[in-house]
Design a protein around this motif. Structure first.
Motif, PDB file in Angstrom:
ATOM      1  N   ARG A   1     -78.644  26.819   6.712  1.00 56.59           N
ATOM      2  CA  ARG A   1     -78.958  26.582   5.310  1.00 56.59           C
ATOM      3  C   ARG A   1     -78.530  25.205   4.823  1.00 56.59           C
ATOM      4  NH1 ARG A   1     -80.415  28.612   0.550  1.00 56.59           N
ATOM      5  NH2 ARG A   1     -81.123  30.660   1.116  1.00 56.59           N
ATOM      6  N   PHE A   2     -77.483  24.671   5.444  1.00 55.66           N
ATOM      7  CA  PHE A   2     -76.979  23.371   5.006  1.00 55.66           C
ATOM      8  C   PHE A   2     -77.028  22.365   6.147  1.00 55.66           C
ATOM      9  CE2 PHE A   2     -74.920  26.805   2.656  1.00 55.66           C
ATOM     10  CZ  PHE A   2     -75.354  26.503   1.373  1.00 55.66           C
ATOM     11  N   ALA A   3     -78.093  22.448   6.922  1.00 57.04           N
ATOM     12  CA  ALA A   3     -78.254  21.561   8.079  1.00 57.04           C
ATOM     13  C   ALA A   3     -78.114  20.105   7.665  1.00 57.04           C
ATOM     14  CB  ALA A   3     -79.627  21.795   8.711  1.00 57.04           C
ATOM     15  N   GLY A   4     -77.360  19.375   8.473  1.00 56.47           N
ATOM     16  CA  GLY A   4     -77.190  17.961   8.187  1.00 56.47           C
ATOM     17  C   GLY A   4     -75.971  17.667   7.345  1.00 56.47           C
ATOM     18  N   GLY A   5     -75.522  18.687   6.574  1.00 58.71           N
ATOM     19  CA  GLY A   5     -74.345  18.484   5.730  1.00 58.71           C
ATOM     20  C   GLY A   5     -74.598  17.426   4.674  1.00 58.71           C
ATOM     21  N   GLY A   6     -73.523  16.813   4.219  1.00 57.80           N
ATOM     22  CA  GLY A   6     -73.670  15.712   3.274  1.00 57.80           C
ATOM     23  C   GLY A   6     -73.733  16.131   1.818  1.00 57.80           C
ATOM     24  N   ASN A   7     -73.921  17.429   1.580  1.00 55.83           N
ATOM     25  CA  ASN A   7     -73.964  17.904   0.199  1.00 55.83           C
ATOM     26  C   ASN A   7     -72.652  18.574  -0.191  1.00 55.83           C
ATOM     27  OD1 ASN A   7     -76.749  17.165  -0.243  1.00 55.83           O
ATOM     28  ND2 ASN A   7     -77.262  18.889   1.098  1.00 55.83           N
ATOM     29  N   ASP A   8     -72.413  18.630  -1.481  1.00 56.47           N
ATOM     30  CA  ASP A   8     -71.196  19.273  -1.982  1.00 56.47           C
ATOM     31  C   ASP A   8     -71.282  20.776  -1.773  1.00 56.47           C
ATOM     32  OD1 ASP A   8     -70.140  16.864  -2.759  1.00 56.47           O
ATOM     33  OD2 ASP A   8     -70.756  17.058  -4.855  1.00 56.47           O
ATOM     34  N   LEU A   9     -70.354  21.288  -1.002  1.00 57.73           N
ATOM     35  CA  LEU A   9     -70.346  22.707  -0.669  1.00 57.73           C
ATOM     36  C   LEU A   9     -68.915  23.221  -0.716  1.00 57.73           C
ATOM     37  CD1 LEU A   9     -71.786  25.261   0.484  1.00 57.73           C
ATOM     38  CD2 LEU A   9     -71.492  24.263   2.756  1.00 57.73           C
ATOM     39  N   VAL A  10     -68.714  24.290  -1.464  1.00 54.58           N
ATOM     40  CA  VAL A  10     -67.389  24.908  -1.543  1.00 54.58           C
ATOM     41  C   VAL A  10     -67.512  26.354  -1.078  1.00 54.58           C
ATOM     42  CG1 VAL A  10     -65.511  25.601  -3.085  1.00 54.58           C
ATOM     43  CG2 VAL A  10     -66.606  23.369  -3.389  1.00 54.58           C
ATOM     44  N   TRP A  11     -66.630  26.720  -0.167  1.00 56.58           N
ATOM     45  CA  TRP A  11     -66.602  28.076   0.380  1.00 56.58           C
ATOM     46  C   TRP A  11     -65.304  28.733  -0.063  1.00 56.58           C
ATOM     47  CZ3 TRP A  11     -65.142  29.108   6.182  1.00 56.58           C
ATOM     48  CH2 TRP A  11     -65.153  30.492   6.429  1.00 56.58           C
ATOM     49  N   VAL A  12     -65.431  29.835  -0.796  1.00 58.57           N
ATOM     50  CA  VAL A  12     -64.249  30.530  -1.285  1.00 58.57           C
ATOM     51  C   VAL A  12     -64.352  32.014  -0.969  1.00 58.57           C
ATOM     52  CG1 VAL A  12     -63.966  28.920  -3.223  1.00 58.57           C
ATOM     53  CG2 VAL A  12     -65.232  31.060  -3.559  1.00 58.57           C
ATOM     54  N   GLY A  13     -63.245  32.698  -1.147  1.00 55.15           N
ATOM     55  CA  GLY A  13     -63.290  34.141  -1.073  1.00 55.15           C
ATOM     56  C   GLY A  13     -62.098  34.759  -0.372  1.00 55.15           C
ATOM     57  N   ASP A  14     -62.170  36.078  -0.274  1.00 53.95           N
ATOM     58  CA  ASP A  14     -61.203  36.826   0.525  1.00 53.95           C
ATOM     59  C   ASP A  14     -61.735  36.767   1.951  1.00 53.95           C
ATOM     60  OD1 ASP A  14     -59.669  38.584   1.914  1.00 53.95           O
ATOM     61  OD2 ASP A  14     -59.875  40.245   0.498  1.00 53.95           O
TER      62      ASP A  14
ATOM     63  N   LYS B   1     -75.978  27.732  -6.842  1.00 52.33           N
ATOM     64  CA  LYS B   1     -76.191  26.294  -6.832  1.00 52.33           C
ATOM     65  C   LYS B   1     -76.258  25.848  -8.283  1.00 52.33           C
ATOM     66  CE  LYS B   1     -78.905  22.822  -4.379  1.00 52.33           C
ATOM     67  NZ  LYS B   1     -79.666  22.046  -5.381  1.00 52.33           N
ATOM     68  N   ILE B   2     -75.413  24.876  -8.601  1.00 55.60           N
ATOM     69  CA  ILE B   2     -75.383  24.334  -9.959  1.00 55.60           C
ATOM     70  C   ILE B   2     -75.405  22.825  -9.841  1.00 55.60           C
ATOM     71  CG2 ILE B   2     -74.088  24.122 -12.103  1.00 55.60           C
ATOM     72  CD1 ILE B   2     -73.008  26.904 -11.660  1.00 55.60           C
ATOM     73  N   GLY B   3     -76.485  22.234 -10.245  1.00 56.91           N
ATOM     74  CA  GLY B   3     -76.640  20.798 -10.034  1.00 56.91           C
ATOM     75  C   GLY B   3     -76.589  20.512  -8.543  1.00 56.91           C
ATOM     76  N   GLY B   4     -75.767  19.571  -8.148  1.00 55.59           N
ATOM     77  CA  GLY B   4     -75.671  19.222  -6.731  1.00 55.59           C
ATOM     78  C   GLY B   4     -74.616  19.998  -5.974  1.00 55.59           C
ATOM     79  N   LEU B   5     -74.019  20.973  -6.640  1.00 50.94           N
ATOM     80  CA  LEU B   5     -72.925  21.730  -6.025  1.00 50.94           C
ATOM     81  C   LEU B   5     -73.365  23.127  -5.622  1.00 50.94           C
ATOM     82  CD1 LEU B   5     -69.853  22.268  -5.409  1.00 50.94           C
ATOM     83  CD2 LEU B   5     -69.694  23.068  -7.781  1.00 50.94           C
ATOM     84  N   THR B   6     -73.028  23.504  -4.384  1.00 48.43           N
ATOM     85  CA  THR B   6     -73.253  24.874  -3.933  1.00 48.43           C
ATOM     86  C   THR B   6     -71.902  25.535  -3.693  1.00 48.43           C
ATOM     87  OG1 THR B   6     -75.364  24.355  -2.866  1.00 48.43           O
ATOM     88  CG2 THR B   6     -74.221  26.327  -2.115  1.00 48.43           C
ATOM     89  N   VAL B   7     -71.763  26.751  -4.178  1.00 48.77           N
ATOM     90  CA  VAL B   7     -70.563  27.543  -3.918  1.00 48.77           C
ATOM     91  C   VAL B   7     -70.974  28.831  -3.217  1.00 48.77           C
ATOM     92  CG1 VAL B   7     -68.635  28.820  -4.935  1.00 48.77           C
ATOM     93  CG2 VAL B   7     -69.264  26.581  -5.850  1.00 48.77           C
ATOM     94  N   VAL B   8     -70.336  29.094  -2.093  1.00 50.74           N
ATOM     95  CA  VAL B   8     -70.558  30.333  -1.349  1.00 50.74           C
ATOM     96  C   VAL B   8     -69.282  31.163  -1.431  1.00 50.74           C
ATOM     97  CG1 VAL B   8     -70.998  31.341   0.918  1.00 50.74           C
ATOM     98  CG2 VAL B   8     -72.261  29.297   0.200  1.00 50.74           C
ATOM     99  N   ASN B   9     -69.430  32.377  -1.921  1.00 52.66           N
ATOM    100  CA  ASN B   9     -68.310  33.294  -2.106  1.00 52.66           C
ATOM    101  C   ASN B   9     -68.474  34.454  -1.134  1.00 52.66           C
ATOM    102  OD1 ASN B   9     -66.381  35.130  -3.109  1.00 52.66           O
ATOM    103  ND2 ASN B   9     -67.701  35.758  -4.822  1.00 52.66           N
TER     104      ASN B   9
END
Length: 257
Positions: free
Chosen positions: A134-147, A95-103
């Motif tokens: 973990r992200f119930a409700g949504g609305g936040n910046d979320l990026v999902w990346v990976g293999d 999590k960096i600022g308002g952005l979450t990245v899940v790899n």
DNA sequence: ATGGTGGACAATCCA
């Protein structure tokens, strides 16, 4: 904001390529899979020497994930949190600022009739629960990346009919993937790249796979929340795949306004 | 139908 993903298939072998790529493309975040190294042997100092921050969780020989970034994350964690750390080397969140990245490095599945395939399907289900909880409700910046080890559409693989059903391209896996995507993700790659023939993986074992472009799109970038509407481009960088000791995957990255 | 190549690691396992 630039977010990239790369299955490096051993970070120790691919470190020079990774450092060069970071310099050239200057991503805000680079997600890595299959680092294949214990934490005590992870090349942290070499990465930090370039001014990069990195979080990682690996094991001997198999799996292992990491996220390299320009900034130190405000928060990070490993694993799906519904086990005793067994998934720690397949999922890392920052999590960096308002952005979450899940790899994530989704289990390959080995063979349709194997226990590993059931494990893979279950893993998608657990990941869906992870996002939901973990992200119930949504609305936040979320990026999902990976293999993600899934080619969703016929155009995501060089010859859909020939490979079907495959552990990365069959009804069960596509449905399992879609269930996670259905939580609220947009396929950022497909938003920008509509032409056939854009892949991210070419099998080492298939002769001339790269030259004939017999590839798969199994490395993904998806987004949920407001950031999904701010993606402005996505690219596959095939050049590292032509290097002296290439990974069987290559770099994929997306830009967000 | 089989095996092909590459990585980790020391005989095979995994992709």
């Amino acid at each position: 904001m630039r977010i990239a993903t790369f299955n490096c298939n051993s970070i120790r072998v691919r470190l020079p390529a990774i450092l060069a790529w970071l310099e050239k493309y200057s991503p805000d975040l680079l997600a890595l899979q299959e680092t294949k190294v214990r934490d005590k042997d992870f090349p942290r100092d070499e990465i930090a020497a370039g001014g990069w921050h990195v979080v990682y969780c690996g094991e001997k020989s198999y799996n292992g994930v990491a996220i390299i970034g320009k900034r130190e994350p405000d928060e990070f964690s490993f694993g799906l949190e519904d086990d005793d750390g067994g998934s720690n080397t397949r999922l890392v969140r920052v999590k960096i600022g308002g952005l979450t990245v899940v790899n994530t490095y989704i289990p390959h599945g080995r063979a349709l009739d194997s226990e590993m395939f059931d494990f893979k399907l279950a893993w998608f289900g657990r990941l869906r629960a992870y996002f939901g909880k973990r992200f119930a409700g949504g609305g936040n910046d979320l990026v999902w990346v990976g293999d993600l080890n899934v080619a969703r559409l016929p155009m995501d693989v060089y010859d859909s009919k020939a490979v079907w059903p495959h552990v990365c391209h069959c009804r069960e896996v596509i449905d399992a993937f879609d269930a996670v995507v259905g939580w609220g993700f947009e396929d950022v790659f497909r938003r920008h790249i509509r032409e056939a023939g854009a892949y991210t993986f070419w099998d080492y074992r298939q002769r001339g796979a790269l030259e004939r472009n017999r590839g798969w799109r199994i490395d993904h970038i998806l987004a949920a929340g407001p950031i999904a509407g701010r993606s402005v481009g996505c690219r596959v960088d095939i050049e590292p795949r032509r290097a002296e000791r290439p990974s069987d995957h290559t770099f994929v990255f997306a830009d967000f306004a």
